[in-house]
Design a protein around this motif. Structure first.
Motif: not given
Length: 269
Positions: A44, A70, A196-197, A200, A216, A223, A226, A229
């Motif tokens: 990611v 993402g 990124k969340a 993913l 993660a 980051d 993510m 999350w």
């Protein structure tokens, strides 16, 4: 997280990759053992697709990737984007207009064609890809917003990364997402809701994995979505203070094979 993870998600730069841009033999072997146990590993990253070959050349087998913070979910086995979330020219034009109005001297670039190509303004510093046919300087300010882009990039002199990101977020409130993944003053801009969340989550939903079952690893502000999350967010010891603050646990630094060392304990490898 009270049981073993069902999926491992990891950032690349500053996390999986060491400062010399290599992945250690220990890390490669650990990822192989995790995958062999039936637990998928997903990269990611803020990187575009065209930069993934530097990682895949070091691995024994390619790993699926959530790219461009993402905006692109990439299948390396078929060299195909499974999902994209680009910004259309109209939105890009509004973003560029706001940035140019509120941040004098801002210089822009865009990742286009699922992040396989980049367009940039004349003043943009091309540091690693000079002369490549996938990188092209635009002929006019309007051209930078002429095609859908999965990410816009902004620079302004030697601005502090955190301060510049806050400035960009203020200018683009409600119009786009802004974050950063380095200390060089580069701000990365995505469509509203694209993080990124989100990328993913799209991948995990496709594979029937809940957020609570994901571990993660990350190190920089891009980051943060993510890491907030997933069920087990792990910061690298070399991480940005904002990442260290929200993580449930801390791994060794990227130069100490932190991801590998942590996974070895989790999976008893």
């Amino acid at each position: 997280m009270n049981s073993l993870p069902r999926l491992v998600a990891t950032d690349i730069d500053g996390t999986l990759v060491r400062s010399d841009r290599t992945i250690s033999a220990r890390t490669i072997a650990t990822l192989e053992r995790v995958t062999a146990s039936g637990v998928p590993v997903v990269l990611v990253t803020g990187r575009p697709i065209r930069w993934l070959h530097q990682v895949y050349e070091q691995l024994s087998a390619p790993i699926p990737a959530v790219c461009a913070n993402g905006a692109v979910i990439y299948d390396p086995d078929t060299d195909t984007p499974l999902h994209t979330a680009p910004m259309e020219p109209e939105i890009l034009s509004r973003i560029a207009e706001r940035l140019r109005a509120e941040i004098p001297g801002v210089v822009l670039a865009v990742e286009i064609e699922d992040s396989r190509h980049m367009l940039h303004e004349q003043e943009w510093p091309v540091r690693y890809e000079s002369g490549l046919p996938t990188i092209r300087v635009v002929g006019s300010p309007e051209e930078i917003t002429s095609a859908p882009a999965v990410k816009m990039l902004a620079r302004s002199g030697s601005e502090d990364a955190d301060g510049f990101t806050a400035l960009v977020n203020g200018a683009l409130k409600g119009l786009a997402e802004a974050t950063h993944s380095s200390y060089s003053g580069l701000v990365e801009i995505s469509a509203v809701g694209v993080t990124k969340a989100a990328g993913l989550e799209w991948y995990c939903r496709r594979h029937g994995v809940d957020a609570a079952d994901v571990i993660a690893f990350g190190d920089m502000p891009n980051d943060l979505p993510m890491l907030t999350w997933v069920g087990r967010p792990v910061a690298m010891a070399n991480a940005h203070p904002a990442v260290l603050e929200i993580a449930a646990d801390t791994a060794l630094t990227n130069d100490e094979d932190g991801v590998a060392a942590y996974l070895e304990k989790v999976f008893d490898l």
